[in-house]
Design an enzyme around this catalytic site. Structure first.
Site, short mmCIF file in Angstrom:
data_model
loop_
_atom_site.label_atom_id
_atom_site.label_comp_id
_atom_site.label_asym_id
_atom_site.label_seq_id
_atom_site.Cartn_x
_atom_site.Cartn_y
_atom_site.Cartn_z
N ARG A 218 0.82 -1.21 0.00
CA ARG A 218 0.00 0.00 0.00
C ARG A 218 0.86 1.26 0.00
O ARG A 218 1.84 1.37 0.73
CB ARG A 218 -0.89 -0.02 1.24
CG ARG A 218 -1.73 1.24 1.40
CD ARG A 218 -2.94 1.05 2.25
NE ARG A 218 -2.70 0.29 3.46
CZ ARG A 218 -3.67 -0.31 4.14
NH1 ARG A 218 -4.90 -0.26 3.70
NH2 ARG A 218 -3.40 -0.98 5.24
N ARG B 184 2.32 3.72 5.22
CA ARG B 184 1.82 3.85 6.59
C ARG B 184 2.76 3.17 7.57
O ARG B 184 3.27 2.08 7.30
CB ARG B 184 0.43 3.18 6.70
CG ARG B 184 -0.69 4.07 6.26
CD ARG B 184 -2.00 3.35 6.16
NE ARG B 184 -2.34 2.53 7.32
CZ ARG B 184 -3.54 2.01 7.53
NH1 ARG B 184 -4.50 2.23 6.65
NH2 ARG B 184 -3.79 1.27 8.59
P1 AMP Z 1 -7.28 1.56 9.51
O1 AMP Z 1 -6.80 2.68 8.66
O2 AMP Z 1 -8.75 1.36 9.44
O3 AMP Z 1 -6.49 0.31 9.30
O4 AMP Z 1 -7.01 2.02 11.02
C1 AMP Z 1 -5.71 2.30 11.47
C2 AMP Z 1 -5.68 2.20 12.97
O5 AMP Z 1 -6.55 3.17 13.56
C3 AMP Z 1 -6.14 0.86 13.54
O6 AMP Z 1 -5.15 -0.13 13.53
C4 AMP Z 1 -6.53 1.28 14.94
O7 AMP Z 1 -5.40 1.46 15.77
C5 AMP Z 1 -7.17 2.64 14.73
N1 AMP Z 1 -8.62 2.52 14.47
C6 AMP Z 1 -9.28 2.84 13.32
N2 AMP Z 1 -10.59 2.62 13.45
C7 AMP Z 1 -10.77 2.13 14.69
C8 AMP Z 1 -11.91 1.70 15.41
N3 AMP Z 1 -13.14 1.71 14.87
N4 AMP Z 1 -11.72 1.26 16.69
C9 AMP Z 1 -10.51 1.25 17.25
N5 AMP Z 1 -9.40 1.63 16.63
C10 AMP Z 1 -9.50 2.08 15.35
#
Ligand code: AMP
Length: 300
Positions: free
Chosen positions: A191, A235
């Site tokens: 990514r 990321r």
């Molecule tokens: P993502 O971009 O959706 O992979 O999110 C990146 C990071 O943000 C995750 O690994 C969590 O640490 C945090 N995060 C995002 N959405 C949530 C959620 N709904 N609940 C808890 N942590 C979240």
């Protein structure tokens, strides 16, 4: 694009689910102005010739002024952001990714910044309270700008979050994206994000050979356009170790959310057959949507 005005919607407000409500009051405040006694997604009101939402018979209710409220579920790397943002463009509905909200907060010098960095970089979940707070603020800001409807990506990720969401609004549809496990890690590691426009790209070329009766799978890379090529970043949580941890956490914490929506008849399972080029038209078909621009460019 610009089809939002042609869809209709209603939101059901409800009482706060528990005593931690104070923190979640933003969400309730943000959503309550849309309150209506009915929760409806109108497919056939004649307002929208490009979109025939008719998503699932069970979700179709009486027409009232509301836009779609959809959720994308799926493991890290499955492509939630890619498809949610395409649908957001198509439907003219905001794509709200809680991961983006977390990263924005992380990049700011706000009080939560260093705490969040540690959690995210270990692949752990941020507390329900913090995430609801960030989401509520985003919804509130959107509401102030006249936004209506949403496509949530990365939320809810725990059953508690799903219960809280259910307590304040009505979700029309949950799209559960699925991809073969072998591809997920490679997709995360490949990514790339444009640091300027936020566009999501992927340098991984996934070519899984057919084996033991299982079909092969090919996913071409998703290269950035020339204007983004020199601005790509990775990321910090897309390292092998952290991605594996995020996948484990998905199994433990988010898989039950699939069951939560499955039991409510809201889950649309969608097995991605390959890369975007192959999957996008099939996803649109599953949603009973059409993308005129795509059709025209294919015909050109
Ligand atoms: P993502 O971009 O959706 O992979 O999110 C990146 C990071 O943000 C995750 O690994 C969590 O640490 C945090 N995060 C995002 N959405 C949530 C959620 N709904 N609940 C808890 N942590 C979240």
């Amino acid at each position: 694009m610009a089809v939002l005005s042609r869809c209709s919607r209603a939101v059901t407000a409800a009482t706060t689910p528990n005593a931690a409500a104070a923190k979640f009051s933003y969400l309730i405040r943000a959503l309550s102005p849309f309150s209506s006694s009915s929760s409806t997604f109108d497919a056939d009101n004649g307002l929208n010739s490009r979109i025939k939402p008719a998503v699932l018979g069970t979700l179709k209710r009486e027409p009232k002024d509301r836009n779609v409220q959809w959720v994308f579920l799926g493991c890290p790397g499955v492509g939630k952001g890619t498809y949610a943002s395409r649908l957001s463009d198509l439907l003219g509905i905001p794509h709200i990714a809680t991961g983006d909200l977390v990263r924005d907060e992380l990049a700011s010098s706000g009080p939560l910044s260093s705490q969040l960095k540690e959690i995210v970089n270990q692949g752990k979940l941020v507390s329900d309270e913090i995430i609801i707070d960030l989401l509520s603020k985003r919804l509130e800001a959107g509401e102030a700008k006249g936004e209506s409807g949403f496509i949530l990506d990365g939320f809810p990720r725990t059953v508690r979050q799903a219960e809280i969401l259910e307590g304040v609004t009505d979700i029309d549809l949950v799209i559960n994206l699925k991809l073969r496990e072998e591809a997920l890690l490679a997709k995360c590691l490949g990514r790339r994000i444009c640091s300027e426009c936020g566009g999501n790209y992927n340098v991984a070329c996934i070519d899984i050979k057919a084996e033991n009766g299982k079909p092969g799978m090919y996913m071409a890379p998703l290269p950035p356009p020339p204007q983004c090529a020199s601005k790509l970043i990775t990321r910090a949580d897309d390292t092998e170790e952290v991605v594996k941890q995020r996948l484990r956490i998905y199994q433990a914490m988010t898989l039950p959310v699939e069951d939560f929506y499955r039991s409510r008849g809201k889950l649309l399972e969608f097995d991605l057959p390959g890369g975007v080029r192959e999957s996008w038209p099939k996803l649109l078909h599953a949603l009973n949507l059409e993308d005129e621009e795509d059709k025209q460019s294919a015909a050109a």
